[in-house]
Scaffold this active site. Structure first.
Site, PDB file in Angstrom:
ATOM      1  N   CYS A  53       0.769  -1.302  -0.040  1.00 59.21           N
ATOM      2  CA  CYS A  53       0.040  -0.123   0.102  1.00 59.21           C
ATOM      3  C   CYS A  53       0.922   1.288  -0.117  1.00 59.21           C
ATOM      4  O   CYS A  53       0.431   2.358  -0.609  1.00 59.21           O
ATOM      5  CB  CYS A  53      -0.975   0.190   1.152  1.00 59.21           C
ATOM      6  SG  CYS A  53      -0.263   0.125   2.785  1.00 59.21           S
ATOM      7  N   HIS A 108      -2.867   0.846   6.758  1.00 55.45           N
ATOM      8  CA  HIS A 108      -3.032   1.223   5.461  1.00 55.45           C
ATOM      9  C   HIS A 108      -2.984   2.528   4.982  1.00 55.45           C
ATOM     10  O   HIS A 108      -3.002   3.500   5.838  1.00 55.45           O
ATOM     11  CB  HIS A 108      -4.487   0.641   4.708  1.00 55.45           C
ATOM     12  CG  HIS A 108      -4.824   0.794   3.540  1.00 55.45           C
ATOM     13  ND1 HIS A 108      -4.117   0.153   2.594  1.00 55.45           N
ATOM     14  CD2 HIS A 108      -5.988   1.403   3.054  1.00 55.45           C
ATOM     15  CE1 HIS A 108      -4.473   0.400   1.473  1.00 55.45           C
ATOM     16  NE2 HIS A 108      -5.759   1.118   1.581  1.00 55.45           N
ATOM     17  N   ASP A 148      -7.073   6.182  -3.353  1.00 58.62           N
ATOM     18  CA  ASP A 148      -6.669   5.025  -3.179  1.00 58.62           C
ATOM     19  C   ASP A 148      -6.225   4.053  -4.243  1.00 58.62           C
ATOM     20  O   ASP A 148      -6.980   3.620  -4.857  1.00 58.62           O
ATOM     21  CB  ASP A 148      -7.478   4.122  -2.143  1.00 58.62           C
ATOM     22  CG  ASP A 148      -6.564   3.074  -1.444  1.00 58.62           C
ATOM     23  OD1 ASP A 148      -5.418   2.922  -1.895  1.00 58.62           O
ATOM     24  OD2 ASP A 148      -6.972   2.441  -0.408  1.00 58.62           O
TER      25      ASP A 148
END
Length: 705
Positions: free
Chosen positions: A286, A344, A367
């Protein structure tokens, strides 16, 4: 043809025999805040005048009309705003493209050109047409790149605060926070948005997108909108559906690519993607996706920052709850598709939301990590942070998924594979979405922005927003969820438990924990405790069971006891990943009562890299950097490699092979850097060997002119 017409045509054609075009790149670069780009091409920002001059072989006659054409994309047209035709006049006028003649003497024309504040960004071709007595002739002058303009109030990405603009647009290095709630750490990241070829690569991201391949004319026309650009980039940074940049891998095995923790920044990743003919780079997780997306956003002129959410929920069924499973022996189970990540990382980009209204402008979540599909593609956002706080999960884009990441409930289950029985153990509405963090403006300090995403946990407002969101997603579930939560709160276990760290957590050392229990009742209690420890990846992926034990304990009335847990280095060394994470779990079966689950994720410290600059750093003057490292193990360390990166300090990634390190040996290596820009720059290092997948180092270096 009569002589008069011939001479008129020759006169017109002679005017187009340009001696030179001066794009005034240095002046324009300073005025447009694009002077940091390593590029010979003119780079300007929309809605702002830029200057150029043309040197002709003769003076321009008053009888001749001059018209410019600026166009972008493969199918430019005036109807889609990807092509503009505008005359050269004595003043700038209107809100569209316009050109002003500011100087006309000795065959030199000085011209100012203004683009609209809502023009599509990208590479433009500029042509000039001269008309005289019915004769037209056109000449291509060259190309320039038009970017978003956060300095301009009329631009939808306008950011009024100077310091924030410098941080979120101009800063080419940063900090990304990682770890877990009780152990927040950080790594440096080289965004490098001004490095050579990076702007061209970021424009290639748009030209390789699914949207462009399906309908290039429409795609280029929509590049006026940062909302659209942000969503396209969130899809293109991952490689799942398209010719995207990075392939994700959370398996713990990175054969055929690079351990995600080895990357120091976006520059090497983006260059690898381009050089390979737009083949995906392996591998990312991530923070790699977020760091790379941050580079692309800042490069194109959209203010952006990297956000870390601790205890981040991955809710796959949009019910705002995440189910976690254990078996009766204490083993975590990969059952179901929900999960909670230790952390995250995503991005926030700053722009207006014309679709939602001015109240929801500002930071928008994007994202690029491929978790769930959105409209058939792995993309996510932009989602208004303000709208998330109010629980407007029925708005665009991907609001339910992001809302759950920061505010889902966590439900623990005991699953008996032999009987197929499933027993609810606990429900927790406080765990998810903790310490939402980003780098401070102008320093490496951690700033907590949790209150931007939700009201204080457990407050009346936060619960009302949760019920509002749940009601919008599944109206029939809202009352059930509230009732279940109240019932769960009433059923407190008779025995409480927790893991406590009792020793130093360092790779190469024994892990020492204490399992602490307290009897909350006035009766004696006997319980069977099944314990396990697994190495894990930060998103909860189980790697390998490294330890297990069982014990029967008896607690007297209101008694507290402690049970030691020791996990030897020999048990976990082969299975520990670069995250250095171990999950310890205990499932406690109390006589005549349901099970209780106690768990703790721990992170082991790596040995440190010590970096030192041996002289004063100056632009274009070589300076030596010393790296010190000690082998803390009683074993050989082989295959030792050091990777070094830093915008403004090195033009490319430096890779150094280091000698084998004997047990307990200290070693050092010297290397040279050649700073090319002044200011405070960030030098980043990654050390790897057979015993340590990745050890990171970071040093801020002040470079003088």
């Amino acid at each position: 043809m009569p002589f008069r017409q011939i001479s008129s045509l020759l006169f017109c054609l002679a005017a187009l025999e340009l001696q030179s075009v001066n794009w005034q790149t240095i002046y324009n670069g300073q005025e447009h805040h694009t002077d940091k780009f390593f590029s010979q091409e003119l780079i300007v920002r929309r809605g702002q005048l830029f200057c150029m001059s043309l040197t002709l072989y003769r003076s321009l006659s008053h009888r001749e009309e001059v018209t410019f054409t600026a166009s972008t994309g493969p199918y430019p047209s005036e109807s889609t705003k990807t092509k503009a035709v505008f005359p050269l006049s004595n003043r700038i006028s209107g809100t569209g493209w316009s050109a002003q003649l500011t100087y006309n003497k000795n065959n030199v024309l000085s011209i100012s050109i203004l683009s609209p504040a809502n023009a599509p960004i990208g590479r433009y071709t500029l042509s000039i047409q001269i008309s005289s007595e019915g004769n037209d002739s056109t000449l291509k002058l060259g190309t320039f790149i038009l970017l978003f303009n956060p300095w301009l109030q009329a631009d939808s990405v306008f950011m009024s605060n100077h310091d924030e603009r410098e941080e979120y647009v101009q800063e080419d290095a940063g900090i990304i926070f990682m770890g877990r709630t009780s152990y927040i750490s950080m790594i440096g990241w080289n965004y490098g948005q001004f490095e050579e070829d990076i702007l061209n690569i970021c424009l290639s991201l748009l030209d390789n997108s699914l949207n462009f391949r399906r309908d290039p004319a429409n795609d280029v026309a929509r590049r006026d909108d940062p909302q659209y650009i942000g969503r396209v980039l969130s899809a293109m940074i991952n490689a799942n559906d398209d010719h995207g940049v990075v392939t994700g891998n959370w398996s713990g095995s990175y054969i055929g690519g690079q351990d995600p923790r080895n990357w120091n920044g976006s520059v090497e990743i983006l260059r690898k993607w381009q050089i390979s003919g737009f083949r995906p780079v392996r591998y990312g997780q991530c923070w790699v996706f977020a760091g790379t997306l941050n580079t692309a956003l800042r490069c194109l002129g959209i203010p952006s920052r990297v956000i870390t959410n601790f205890n981040s929920a991955h809710d796959t069924d949009k019910n705002l709850s995440v189910d976690v499973y254990y078996d009766p022996r204490g083993r975590p189970m990969n059952k179901g598709s929900d999960s909670i990540w230790n952390f995250h990382v995503w991005n926030e980009a700053w722009f207006e939301r014309t679709d939602l209204g001015p109240s929801y402008a500002g930071w928008q979540v994007l994202d690029a990590t491929p978790q769930e599909m959105s409209q058939g593609v792995f993309q996510c956002g932009p989602a208004s942070v303000i709208a998330l706080r109010e629980g407007n999960v029925d708005w665009d884009f991907d609001m339910p998924f992001i809302f759950a990441e920061v505010n889902a409930d966590r439900i623990t289950w005991i699953y008996n594979a032999r009987t197929g029985g499933l027993k609810k153990n606990s429900s927790d509405s406080y765990t998810v979405g903790k310490y939402i963090s980003t780098k401070a403006v102008g320093s490496n300090t951690r700033i907590d922005v949790t209150e931007k995403y939700k009201y204080p946990e457990g407050s009346r407002e936060e619960r009302q927003v949760f019920e509002k969101a749940l009601g919008k997603l599944k109206p029939y579930m809202a009352f059930r969820a509230t009732s279940a939560r109240l019932r769960t709160e009433e059923l407190e276990p008779s025995i409480s438990g927790k893991f406590k760290i009792t020793g130093v957590l360092t790779v190469g050392k024994e892990v020492n924990l204490t399992l602490m229990f307290k009897n909350r009742t006035s009766d004696s209690k006997t319980m069977m405790v099944n314990m396990t420890a697994w190495t894990i990846v930060y998103n909860g992926t189980l790697v390998h069971e490294v330890w297990k034990d069982s014990v029967t304990l008896t607690l007297g009335p209101e008694e507290e006891i402690q049970h030691p847990v020791k996990i030897a280095y020999a048990l976990y060394e082969k299975y520990l990943k670069a995250d250095n994470m171990i999950r310890a779990t205990a499932v406690c079966q109390v006589t005549d009562e349901t099970e209780m689950v106690v768990e703790r994720d721990i992170i082991l410290d790596n040995p440190t890299l010590t970096l030192e600059v041996l002289d004063q750093a100056q632009v274009q003057k070589p300076v030596t950097v010393k790296v010190l490292f000690s082998n803390p193990l009683d074993e050989l360390m082989t295959d030792c490699k050091l990777m070094v990166e830093g915008s403004g300090l090195l033009l490319d990634t430096l890779k150094i092979d280091m000698p084998t390190l004997q047990p307990r040996e200290q070693s050092h290596v010297n290397f040279e850097i050649l700073p090319n820009r002044s200011g405070t720059k960030q030098l980043l290092t990654s050390f790897s060997c057979n015993k340590f997948p990745v050890i990171k180092g970071m040093l801020s270096i002040k470079v003088n002119e």
